[in-house]
Enzyme design. Structure first.
Site, PDB file in Angstrom:
ATOM      1  N   CYS A  80       2.062   3.150   9.956  1.00  8.42           N
ATOM      2  CA  CYS A  80       2.250   4.458   9.309  1.00  8.42           C
ATOM      3  C   CYS A  80       2.950   5.445  10.251  1.00  8.42           C
ATOM      4  O   CYS A  80       2.509   5.655  11.382  1.00  8.42           O
ATOM      5  CB  CYS A  80       0.903   5.027   8.863  1.00  8.42           C
ATOM      6  SG  CYS A  80       1.072   6.628   8.069  1.00  8.42           S
ATOM      7  N   ASN A 101       8.834  -7.155   4.290  1.00 15.00           N
ATOM      8  CA  ASN A 101       8.776  -5.914   3.517  1.00 15.00           C
ATOM      9  C   ASN A 101       9.947  -5.001   3.851  1.00 15.00           C
ATOM     10  O   ASN A 101      10.355  -4.891   4.998  1.00 15.00           O
ATOM     11  CB  ASN A 101       7.437  -5.212   3.810  1.00 15.00           C
ATOM     12  CG  ASN A 101       7.348  -3.805   3.237  1.00 15.00           C
ATOM     13  OD1 ASN A 101       7.036  -2.858   3.961  1.00 15.00           O
ATOM     14  ND2 ASN A 101       7.604  -3.640   1.965  1.00 15.00           N
ATOM     15  N   GLY A 102      10.459  -4.362   2.804  1.00 12.95           N
ATOM     16  CA  GLY A 102      11.503  -3.357   2.970  1.00 12.95           C
ATOM     17  C   GLY A 102      12.668  -3.584   2.033  1.00 12.95           C
ATOM     18  O   GLY A 102      13.344  -4.607   2.112  1.00 12.95           O
ATOM     19  N   ASP A 103      12.866  -2.625   1.104  1.00 12.10           N
ATOM     20  CA  ASP A 103      14.068  -2.575   0.278  1.00 12.10           C
ATOM     21  C   ASP A 103      14.210  -3.705  -0.736  1.00 12.10           C
ATOM     22  O   ASP A 103      15.327  -3.982  -1.183  1.00 12.10           O
ATOM     23  CB  ASP A 103      15.340  -2.541   1.160  1.00 12.10           C
ATOM     24  CG  ASP A 103      15.343  -1.389   2.136  1.00 12.10           C
ATOM     25  OD1 ASP A 103      14.533  -0.464   1.953  1.00 12.10           O
ATOM     26  OD2 ASP A 103      16.147  -1.416   3.085  1.00 12.10           O
ATOM     27  N   PRO A 111       0.861  -1.188   0.000  1.00 16.30           N
ATOM     28  CA  PRO A 111       0.000   0.000   0.000  1.00 16.30           C
ATOM     29  C   PRO A 111       0.895   1.234   0.000  1.00 16.30           C
ATOM     30  O   PRO A 111       1.853   1.306   0.765  1.00 16.30           O
ATOM     31  CB  PRO A 111      -0.754  -0.116   1.326  1.00 16.30           C
ATOM     32  CG  PRO A 111       0.102  -0.970   2.207  1.00 16.30           C
ATOM     33  CD  PRO A 111       0.902  -1.866   1.299  1.00 16.30           C
ATOM     34  N   MET A 112       0.605   2.186  -0.868  1.00 17.24           N
ATOM     35  CA  MET A 112       1.375   3.442  -0.874  1.00 17.24           C
ATOM     36  C   MET A 112       0.401   4.582  -1.128  1.00 17.24           C
ATOM     37  O   MET A 112      -0.017   4.816  -2.272  1.00 17.24           O
ATOM     38  CB  MET A 112       2.470   3.411  -1.950  1.00 17.24           C
ATOM     39  CG  MET A 112       3.657   2.549  -1.585  1.00 17.24           C
ATOM     40  SD  MET A 112       4.973   2.628  -2.819  1.00 17.24           S
ATOM     41  CE  MET A 112       4.296   1.608  -4.115  1.00 17.24           C
ATOM     42  N   GLN A 138      -6.971  -1.609   2.962  1.00 16.54           N
ATOM     43  CA  GLN A 138      -6.242  -1.271   4.199  1.00 16.54           C
ATOM     44  C   GLN A 138      -6.967  -0.160   4.952  1.00 16.54           C
ATOM     45  O   GLN A 138      -7.278   0.886   4.389  1.00 16.54           O
ATOM     46  CB  GLN A 138      -4.811  -0.819   3.914  1.00 16.54           C
ATOM     47  CG  GLN A 138      -4.031  -0.726   5.238  1.00 16.54           C
ATOM     48  CD  GLN A 138      -2.651  -0.121   5.099  1.00 16.54           C
ATOM     49  OE1 GLN A 138      -2.512   1.016   4.668  1.00 16.54           O
ATOM     50  NE2 GLN A 138      -1.636  -0.866   5.480  1.00 16.54           N
ATOM     51  N   ARG A 147       8.506   0.776  -3.024  1.00 14.21           N
ATOM     52  CA  ARG A 147       9.252   1.725  -3.851  1.00 14.21           C
ATOM     53  C   ARG A 147       9.951   1.055  -5.031  1.00 14.21           C
ATOM     54  O   ARG A 147      10.169   1.690  -6.062  1.00 14.21           O
ATOM     55  CB  ARG A 147      10.246   2.489  -2.972  1.00 14.21           C
ATOM     56  CG  ARG A 147       9.539   3.442  -2.002  1.00 14.21           C
ATOM     57  CD  ARG A 147      10.456   3.883  -0.887  1.00 14.21           C
ATOM     58  NE  ARG A 147      10.914   2.737  -0.107  1.00 14.21           N
ATOM     59  CZ  ARG A 147      11.937   2.754   0.735  1.00 14.21           C
ATOM     60  NH1 ARG A 147      12.599   3.874   0.916  1.00 14.21           N
ATOM     61  NH2 ARG A 147      12.263   1.662   1.400  1.00 14.21           N
TER      62      ARG A 147
END
Ligand SMILES: Cc1cc2nc3c(=O)[nH]c(=O)nc-3n(C[C@H](O)[C@H](O)[C@H](O)COP(=O)(O)O)c2cc1C
Length: 306
Positions: free
Chosen positions: A100, A198-200, A16-17, A70, A222
């Site tokens: 968040c 999640n992450g990178d 989600p972004m 979400q 991203r």
């Protein structure tokens, strides 16, 4: 990953972004293989009191596979009420945002502020689980200012979450430093419910490192900006089609719902991401940043992407 009878097919999930993962972007990521897509975060209070605004945020594409809505909030009763809202009926899973870091969310005791209040977070999850027909998941960070992810993950499991997603950074870290994959591995080893890491994750190497943690699913945010074909590439198929056609499809989907003036401003960041990394395109990037219309932007992108 299997959640009740929901089979994700592959382990790649679009993150989600807010302000980025619009319906057009979710559509193209899905066509490139993302097994599941999240809505932008939806306020439970707004859902009940200002449904018009929220409704626009729940537009989905038939090309999205598993659709996850979400939600965020801090009041268990209101959140349990929102979970039953017809506005969320299209979602196969409802995810609660407990990660968040945005100040305007945190100051209301929502998002990652809930990582400082485990009893309240637990009550929110269990009330939502009780009220919901569909599985409830939770997305969180390592902690607010230190790593409490094991304790928090266990609480989510006990409260009835069907799976959890861990972004391996604290709230205080924001997006700095590197996501802690060891913490993700520890959480995976200590929970019975599935864990999404999640992450990178941005390429084969980081994807492989994330898989080594043993997680059931891998969430990408991203890394998909300007490169929705990353899903196909991580699934082992090089993308050799027209990048420009992808951009056009992204825009065409949005044109169904949004007016040109809004889209012209909104799409600038996406266009700049699509144009990033193209050698010798710095002048075009400058023009994209101030382009007065979607058509002009598309003309510029056609030049460099084809
Ligand atoms: C612009 C932007 C908006 C985001 N909005 C949300 C959101 O609405 N809900 C959420 O849970 N996470 C949100 N995130 C966090 C991402 O889902 C993800 O956890 C984070 O970007 C780390 O993953 P990545 O390294 O793959 O980007 C957002 C991130 C970005 C960059």
């Amino acid at each position: 990953m299997l959640i009740r009878d929901i089979d994700f097919g592959n382990n790649l999930i679009l993150a989600p972004m807010a302000g980025v993962s619009d319906v057009g972007f979710r559509k193209v990521c899905s066509l490139f293989g993302a097994s599941a897509t999240y809505s932008e975060m939806l306020s439970c209070r707004a859902m009940l009191h200002n449904p018009k605004k929220t409704e626009l945020m729940t537009i989905a594409s038939p090309d999205e596979k598993i659709k996850i809505g979400q939600i965020f909030g801090h009041e268990p009763e209101i959140m349990a009420e929102a979970v039953k809202s017809p506005m969320l009926a299209k979602y196969q899973i409802i995810d609660i945002n407990m990660g968040c870091p945005a100040p305007k969310i945190v100051k209301n005791g929502e998002g990652s502020a809930l990582m400082k209040n485990l009893p309240l977070a637990s009550r929110i999850i269990s009330e939502c689980v009780k009220a919901s027909q569909v599985p409830i998941s939770v997305k969180f960070r390592l902690g607010y200012n230190s790593d409490i992810s094991l304790q928090f993950g266990r609480m989510c499991e006990e409260a009835g979450a069907s799976y959890v997603t861990l972004h391996g950074r604290t709230t205080e870290q924001g997006y700095s430093g590197r996501a802690d994959y060891e913490a993700i591995a520890r959480l995976k080893a200590s929970l019975k419910i599935p864990v999404v890491g999640n992450g990178d994750v941005v390429d084969d190497q980081s994807y492989k490192r994330m898989l080594e943690t043993g997680v059931d699913g891998v969430m990408i945010g991203r890394g998909a900006q300007g490169r929705p074909w990353i899903f196909q590439e991580l699934l082992g198929r090089r993308f050799e089609g027209s990048k420009f056609d992808v951009v056009r499809m992204h825009v065409e989907e949005l044109k169904k719902y949004y007016d040109e003036a809004w889209l012209t401003l909104y799409m600038r960041k996406h266009f700049l991401w699509y144009a990033s990394g193209v050698e010798g395109a710095s002048e075009i990037r400058r023009e994209l940043a101030t382009s007065p219309s979607i058509d002009k932007s598309l003309d510029l992108l056609r030049e460099i992407l084809n």
